[in-house]
Design a protein around this motif. Structure first.
Motif, PDB file in Angstrom:
ATOM      1  N   ILE A 118       0.855  -1.185   0.000  1.00  0.00           N
ATOM      2  CA  ILE A 118       0.000   0.000   0.000  1.00  0.00           C
ATOM      3  C   ILE A 118       0.892   1.236   0.000  1.00  0.00           C
ATOM      4  O   ILE A 118       1.833   1.313   0.782  1.00  0.00           O
ATOM      5  CB  ILE A 118      -0.903   0.038   1.257  1.00  0.00           C
ATOM      6  N   ILE A 119       0.559   2.186  -0.876  1.00  0.00           N
ATOM      7  CA  ILE A 119       1.289   3.456  -0.901  1.00  0.00           C
ATOM      8  C   ILE A 119       0.268   4.594  -0.867  1.00  0.00           C
ATOM      9  O   ILE A 119      -0.745   4.549  -1.562  1.00  0.00           O
ATOM     10  CB  ILE A 119       2.161   3.579  -2.181  1.00  0.00           C
ATOM     11  N   ASP A 120       0.563   5.592  -0.061  1.00  0.00           N
ATOM     12  CA  ASP A 120      -0.232   6.815  -0.061  1.00  0.00           C
ATOM     13  C   ASP A 120      -0.127   7.421  -1.462  1.00  0.00           C
ATOM     14  O   ASP A 120       0.964   7.485  -2.037  1.00  0.00           O
ATOM     15  CB  ASP A 120       0.330   7.779   0.988  1.00  0.00           C
ATOM     16  N   LYS A 121      -1.251   7.853  -2.027  1.00  0.00           N
ATOM     17  CA  LYS A 121      -1.278   8.365  -3.405  1.00  0.00           C
ATOM     18  C   LYS A 121      -0.262   9.476  -3.643  1.00  0.00           C
ATOM     19  O   LYS A 121       0.315   9.559  -4.724  1.00  0.00           O
ATOM     20  CB  LYS A 121      -2.679   8.858  -3.765  1.00  0.00           C
ATOM     21  N   LYS A 122      -0.013  10.305  -2.650  1.00  0.00           N
ATOM     22  CA  LYS A 122       0.923  11.413  -2.865  1.00  0.00           C
ATOM     23  C   LYS A 122       2.375  10.933  -2.973  1.00  0.00           C
ATOM     24  O   LYS A 122       3.232  11.687  -3.406  1.00  0.00           O
ATOM     25  CB  LYS A 122       0.758  12.491  -1.801  1.00  0.00           C
ATOM     26  N   PHE A 123       2.647   9.671  -2.636  1.00  0.00           N
ATOM     27  CA  PHE A 123       3.996   9.110  -2.745  1.00  0.00           C
ATOM     28  C   PHE A 123       4.077   8.001  -3.798  1.00  0.00           C
ATOM     29  O   PHE A 123       5.121   7.392  -3.975  1.00  0.00           O
ATOM     30  CB  PHE A 123       4.456   8.535  -1.398  1.00  0.00           C
ATOM     31  N   TYR A 124       2.972   7.730  -4.504  1.00  0.00           N
ATOM     32  CA  TYR A 124       2.872   6.529  -5.349  1.00  0.00           C
ATOM     33  C   TYR A 124       3.838   6.515  -6.525  1.00  0.00           C
ATOM     34  O   TYR A 124       4.746   5.696  -6.569  1.00  0.00           O
ATOM     35  CB  TYR A 124       1.427   6.337  -5.819  1.00  0.00           C
ATOM     36  N   ASP A 183       3.671   5.328  -9.648  1.00  0.00           N
ATOM     37  CA  ASP A 183       3.691   4.107 -10.464  1.00  0.00           C
ATOM     38  C   ASP A 183       4.754   3.103 -10.020  1.00  0.00           C
ATOM     39  O   ASP A 183       5.403   2.466 -10.838  1.00  0.00           O
ATOM     40  CB  ASP A 183       3.882   4.427 -11.952  1.00  0.00           C
ATOM     41  N   THR A 184       4.918   2.934  -8.726  1.00  0.00           N
ATOM     42  CA  THR A 184       5.944   2.014  -8.221  1.00  0.00           C
ATOM     43  C   THR A 184       5.548   0.553  -8.344  1.00  0.00           C
ATOM     44  O   THR A 184       6.388  -0.316  -8.232  1.00  0.00           O
ATOM     45  CB  THR A 184       6.281   2.321  -6.745  1.00  0.00           C
ATOM     46  N   PHE A 185       4.270   0.264  -8.574  1.00  0.00           N
ATOM     47  CA  PHE A 185       3.805  -1.105  -8.801  1.00  0.00           C
ATOM     48  C   PHE A 185       2.475  -1.038  -9.540  1.00  0.00           C
ATOM     49  O   PHE A 185       1.830   0.010  -9.598  1.00  0.00           O
ATOM     50  CB  PHE A 185       3.659  -1.901  -7.502  1.00  0.00           C
ATOM     51  N   GLU A 186       2.071  -2.187 -10.110  1.00  0.00           N
ATOM     52  CA  GLU A 186       0.769  -2.277 -10.759  1.00  0.00           C
ATOM     53  C   GLU A 186      -0.297  -2.280  -9.671  1.00  0.00           C
ATOM     54  O   GLU A 186      -0.299  -3.142  -8.806  1.00  0.00           O
ATOM     55  CB  GLU A 186       0.676  -3.570 -11.572  1.00  0.00           C
ATOM     56  N   HIS A 187      -1.169  -1.295  -9.729  1.00  0.00           N
ATOM     57  CA  HIS A 187      -2.174  -1.254  -8.655  1.00  0.00           C
ATOM     58  C   HIS A 187      -3.466  -1.912  -9.101  1.00  0.00           C
ATOM     59  O   HIS A 187      -3.795  -1.947 -10.276  1.00  0.00           O
ATOM     60  CB  HIS A 187      -2.385   0.163  -8.143  1.00  0.00           C
ATOM     61  N   THR A 188      -4.131  -2.493  -8.121  1.00  0.00           N
ATOM     62  CA  THR A 188      -5.372  -3.196  -8.387  1.00  0.00           C
ATOM     63  C   THR A 188      -6.581  -2.333  -8.074  1.00  0.00           C
ATOM     64  O   THR A 188      -7.599  -2.431  -8.730  1.00  0.00           O
ATOM     65  CB  THR A 188      -5.423  -4.530  -7.619  1.00  0.00           C
ATOM     66  N   PHE A 189      -6.468  -1.460  -7.075  1.00  0.00           N
ATOM     67  CA  PHE A 189      -7.546  -0.526  -6.763  1.00  0.00           C
ATOM     68  C   PHE A 189      -7.022   0.570  -5.849  1.00  0.00           C
ATOM     69  O   PHE A 189      -5.957   0.453  -5.252  1.00  0.00           O
ATOM     70  CB  PHE A 189      -8.748  -1.238  -6.123  1.00  0.00           C
ATOM     71  N   ASP A 190      -7.774   1.664  -5.813  1.00  0.00           N
ATOM     72  CA  ASP A 190      -7.511   2.772  -4.898  1.00  0.00           C
ATOM     73  C   ASP A 190      -8.602   2.737  -3.842  1.00  0.00           C
ATOM     74  O   ASP A 190      -9.742   2.368  -4.128  1.00  0.00           O
ATOM     75  CB  ASP A 190      -7.602   4.123  -5.603  1.00  0.00           C
ATOM     76  N   TYR A 191      -8.241   3.119  -2.635  1.00  0.00           N
ATOM     77  CA  TYR A 191      -9.232   3.271  -1.587  1.00  0.00           C
ATOM     78  C   TYR A 191      -8.801   4.435  -0.717  1.00  0.00           C
ATOM     79  O   TYR A 191      -7.668   4.448  -0.214  1.00  0.00           O
ATOM     80  CB  TYR A 191      -9.382   1.999  -0.747  1.00  0.00           C
ATOM     81  N   GLU A 192      -9.701   5.392  -0.583  1.00  0.00           N
ATOM     82  CA  GLU A 192      -9.400   6.625   0.135  1.00  0.00           C
ATOM     83  C   GLU A 192      -8.096   7.196  -0.403  1.00  0.00           C
ATOM     84  O   GLU A 192      -7.981   7.408  -1.607  1.00  0.00           O
ATOM     85  CB  GLU A 192      -9.411   6.392   1.646  1.00  0.00           C
ATOM     86  N   ARG A 193      -7.101   7.386   0.429  1.00  0.00           N
ATOM     87  CA  ARG A 193      -5.867   8.021  -0.060  1.00  0.00           C
ATOM     88  C   ARG A 193      -4.789   7.016  -0.475  1.00  0.00           C
ATOM     89  O   ARG A 193      -3.659   7.395  -0.764  1.00  0.00           O
ATOM     90  CB  ARG A 193      -5.325   8.989   0.987  1.00  0.00           C
ATOM     91  N   PHE A 194      -5.129   5.736  -0.566  1.00  0.00           N
ATOM     92  CA  PHE A 194      -4.134   4.699  -0.806  1.00  0.00           C
ATOM     93  C   PHE A 194      -4.302   3.979  -2.144  1.00  0.00           C
ATOM     94  O   PHE A 194      -5.407   3.835  -2.660  1.00  0.00           O
ATOM     95  CB  PHE A 194      -4.182   3.654   0.313  1.00  0.00           C
ATOM     96  N   VAL A 195      -3.181   3.490  -2.657  1.00  0.00           N
ATOM     97  CA  VAL A 195      -3.116   2.638  -3.844  1.00  0.00           C
ATOM     98  C   VAL A 195      -2.637   1.264  -3.371  1.00  0.00           C
ATOM     99  O   VAL A 195      -1.685   1.164  -2.587  1.00  0.00           O
ATOM    100  CB  VAL A 195      -2.122   3.218  -4.877  1.00  0.00           C
TER     101      VAL A 195
END
Length: 161
Positions: free
Chosen positions: A63-69, A71-83
């Motif tokens: 899990i990565i906070d969106k403001k630090f994300y 594209d460090t990995f393939e994400h499956t979904f976002d929830y609140e502020r996280f990828v």
């Protein structure tokens, strides 16, 4: 008969640390599972979480906070502020499903069951399989979600620790 243990408490109350202590008290080679461990950047900002495989101490960024994300990995979904990482969701599921088939493994650990699973996201499908298994389960659950989790997943008997 298997037992289900809910390691409960409020946010940041030491549930993950307690779960790791419990696993470390069990005989080696008899348990498998994952802890969701907070990660920080060089400025000491919490940027996300890794899933730590407890039998090997291997970490995978989950899990990565969106403001630090970035594209460090393939994400499956976002929830609140996280990828959330798709590959780590799959990895955790594969490891746990293999452990459910392993006759040497008596106990399974998973951190953290909560809002996502209540929305049929995250480890919801894996949790259903774990509950149907013959293994003892140790699940970290925020205390405010215990009733909802037990109702949704049909957990009728459990012990809070």
């Amino acid at each position: 008969m298997k037992s289900i243990f809910l390691i409960s408490g409020i946010f940041d109350s030491g549930k993950t640390s307690r779960m790791i202590e419990i696993l470390n008290d069990l005989p080696k080679g008899k348990a498998e599972g994952f802890a969701c461990v907070k990660i920080y950047n060089n400025q000491n900002d919490a940027v996300g979480y890794v899933m730590r495989r407890l039998s090997t101490n291997e970490d995978r960024t989950f899990i990565i906070d969106k403001k630090f994300y970035g594209d460090t990995f393939e994400h499956t979904f976002d929830y609140e502020r996280f990828v959330f990482s798709k590959s780590v969701l799959n990895y955790v599921s594969d490891v746990i499903e293999n452990a459910m088939q392993d006759s040497n493994i008596n106990s399974l650990f998973l951190d953290e069951i909560g809002k996502l699973e209540l929305l049929d996201l995250g480890f919801s499908e894996l949790l259903k399989k774990m509950i149907r298994s013959d293994k003892d389960l140790y699940l970290c659950v925020n205390e405010r979600h215990i009733g909802e989790i037990s109702n949704k997943f049909g957990i009728k008997q459990y012990r809070c620790i």
